[in-house]
Design a protein around this motif. Structure first.
Motif, mmCIF file in Angstrom:
data_model
loop_
_atom_site.group_PDB
_atom_site.id
_atom_site.type_symbol
_atom_site.label_atom_id
_atom_site.label_comp_id
_atom_site.label_asym_id
_atom_site.label_seq_id
_atom_site.Cartn_x
_atom_site.Cartn_y
_atom_site.Cartn_z
ATOM 1 N N ASP A 1 0.845 -1.187 0.000
ATOM 2 C CA ASP A 1 0.000 0.000 0.000
ATOM 3 C C ASP A 1 0.890 1.249 0.000
ATOM 4 O OD1 ASP A 1 -1.876 1.973 0.352
ATOM 5 O OD2 ASP A 1 -2.773 1.104 2.156
ATOM 6 N N SER A 2 1.111 1.806 -1.194
ATOM 7 C CA SER A 2 1.991 2.970 -1.341
ATOM 8 C C SER A 2 1.466 4.174 -0.570
ATOM 9 C CB SER A 2 2.137 3.348 -2.807
ATOM 10 O OG SER A 2 2.716 2.291 -3.518
ATOM 11 N N ALA A 3 0.148 4.344 -0.545
ATOM 12 C CA ALA A 3 -0.456 5.482 0.153
ATOM 13 C C ALA A 3 -0.179 5.398 1.655
ATOM 14 C CB ALA A 3 -1.957 5.531 -0.109
ATOM 15 N N ALA A 4 -0.250 4.190 2.207
ATOM 16 C CA ALA A 4 0.009 4.017 3.641
ATOM 17 C C ALA A 4 1.472 4.332 3.953
ATOM 18 C CB ALA A 4 -0.328 2.589 4.072
ATOM 19 N N ILE A 5 2.367 3.907 3.085
ATOM 20 C CA ILE A 5 3.787 4.209 3.290
ATOM 21 C C ILE A 5 4.010 5.720 3.239
ATOM 22 C CG2 ILE A 5 6.107 4.000 2.293
ATOM 23 C CD1 ILE A 5 5.334 1.156 1.430
ATOM 24 N N ALA A 6 3.425 6.382 2.229
ATOM 25 C CA ALA A 6 3.579 7.831 2.082
ATOM 26 C C ALA A 6 3.004 8.567 3.287
ATOM 27 C CB ALA A 6 2.907 8.302 0.796
ATOM 28 N N SER A 7 1.855 8.107 3.779
ATOM 29 C CA SER A 7 1.213 8.742 4.934
ATOM 30 C C SER A 7 2.095 8.623 6.182
ATOM 31 C CB SER A 7 -0.150 8.094 5.180
ATOM 32 O OG SER A 7 -0.699 8.538 6.395
ATOM 33 N N LEU A 8 2.607 7.425 6.429
ATOM 34 C CA LEU A 8 3.462 7.223 7.600
ATOM 35 C C LEU A 8 4.774 7.991 7.464
ATOM 36 C CD1 LEU A 8 2.813 3.408 8.151
ATOM 37 C CD2 LEU A 8 2.025 5.292 9.604
ATOM 38 N N LEU A 9 5.278 8.078 6.257
ATOM 39 C CA LEU A 9 6.498 8.839 6.007
ATOM 40 C C LEU A 9 6.261 10.322 6.291
ATOM 41 C CD1 LEU A 9 9.370 8.270 4.962
ATOM 42 C CD2 LEU A 9 8.562 8.822 2.681
ATOM 43 N N ALA A 10 5.105 10.824 5.855
ATOM 44 C CA ALA A 10 4.744 12.229 6.081
ATOM 45 C C ALA A 10 4.556 12.524 7.572
ATOM 46 C CB ALA A 10 3.482 12.571 5.306
ATOM 47 N N ILE B 1 8.110 2.219 9.738
ATOM 48 C CA ILE B 1 7.068 1.991 8.729
ATOM 49 C C ILE B 1 7.001 0.508 8.391
ATOM 50 C CG2 ILE B 1 6.414 2.411 6.326
ATOM 51 C CD1 ILE B 1 7.666 5.228 6.645
ATOM 52 N N ALA B 2 8.154 -0.094 8.174
ATOM 53 C CA ALA B 2 8.201 -1.517 7.835
ATOM 54 C C ALA B 2 7.574 -2.357 8.941
ATOM 55 C CB ALA B 2 9.642 -1.954 7.587
ATOM 56 N N LYS B 3 7.907 -2.039 10.174
ATOM 57 C CA LYS B 3 7.361 -2.791 11.314
ATOM 58 C C LYS B 3 5.853 -2.588 11.411
ATOM 59 C CE LYS B 3 8.326 -3.769 16.127
ATOM 60 N NZ LYS B 3 9.189 -3.493 17.263
ATOM 61 N N HIS B 4 5.401 -1.357 11.244
ATOM 62 C CA HIS B 4 3.975 -1.029 11.348
ATOM 63 C C HIS B 4 3.151 -1.749 10.271
ATOM 64 C CE1 HIS B 4 0.477 1.395 12.384
ATOM 65 N NE2 HIS B 4 0.298 1.625 11.090
#
Length: 191
Positions: free
Chosen positions: A146-155, A163-166
């Motif tokens: 889920d690219s959006a979830a990665i981007a959101s957590l990164l933001a 992020i990887a763990k989450h």
């Protein structure tokens, strides 16, 4: 003398029950089975266990040679390991045993044929993918991240490890999805 059966299929969707039935009918006990590619020895725990515990006079039995190995080198290495322990290999279809000189020659030849067959299969698969891409029918593997979830957590300021763990993915996947950018890189570019 024990006759140890070994059954293998390449993927979870395949079934090795026919191999197990054939090995049992041939008097094998125990019979070890696994669902793993035969292209390499890594990850083949059942085969490893057999090779660790096989004793002098024992026989490793497979239904077909391609169930044991898909490369000539791997086939010959397994046969050499068995011979070093005083054990042998028997293939049921066609009936071959490494107990004699002729059997070793036939096993080597069949190993080469299995390896050649595997290379033809890969070549046909590549050609099929190229043709499907040309028709616009091949989309590749479905994205599982889920690219959006990665981007959101990164933001939100989380780092790649968090992020990887989450998300239950590898840190390398996070790096691939973000092009190597971390939360500090995002803040630096934004500010």
């Amino acid at each position: 003398m024990a006759r140890i059966g070994y059954a293998r299929v390449s993927s979870a969707g395949q079934d090795y029950q026919l191999q197990i039935d054939r090995l049992a009918k041939d008097g094998c006990a125990p019979i070890r089975a696994e669902k793993v590619t035969g292209a390499a020895r890594e990850g083949r725990g059942e085969l490893g266990a057999i090779l660790d515990f096989i004793r002098e006079g024992d026989e490793l039995v497979v239904v077909r040679l391609d169930r044991l190995a898909r490369s000539t080198r791997d086939t010959l290495n397994i046969v050499a390991e068995l011979e070093a322990k005083g054990a042998s290999l028997r293939v049921l279809e066609p009936e071959i045993s490494t107990g004699g000189d002729l059997g070793r020659i036939v096993i080597t030849t069949l190993g080469m044929v299995a390896e050649l067959e595997r290379s033809f299969l890969r070549e046909r698969q590549r050609a099929g993918i190229v043709a499907a891409k040309a028709r616009g029918a091949y989309k590749g593997r479905r994205k599982s991240v889920d690219s959006a979830a990665i981007a959101s957590l990164l933001a939100q300021g989380l780092g790649p490890t968090a992020i990887a763990k989450h998300l239950g993915i590898s840190r390398m996947t996070v790096y691939r999805e973000t092009g190597g950018m971390t939360s500090t890189a995002v803040k630096t570019t934004a500010g």
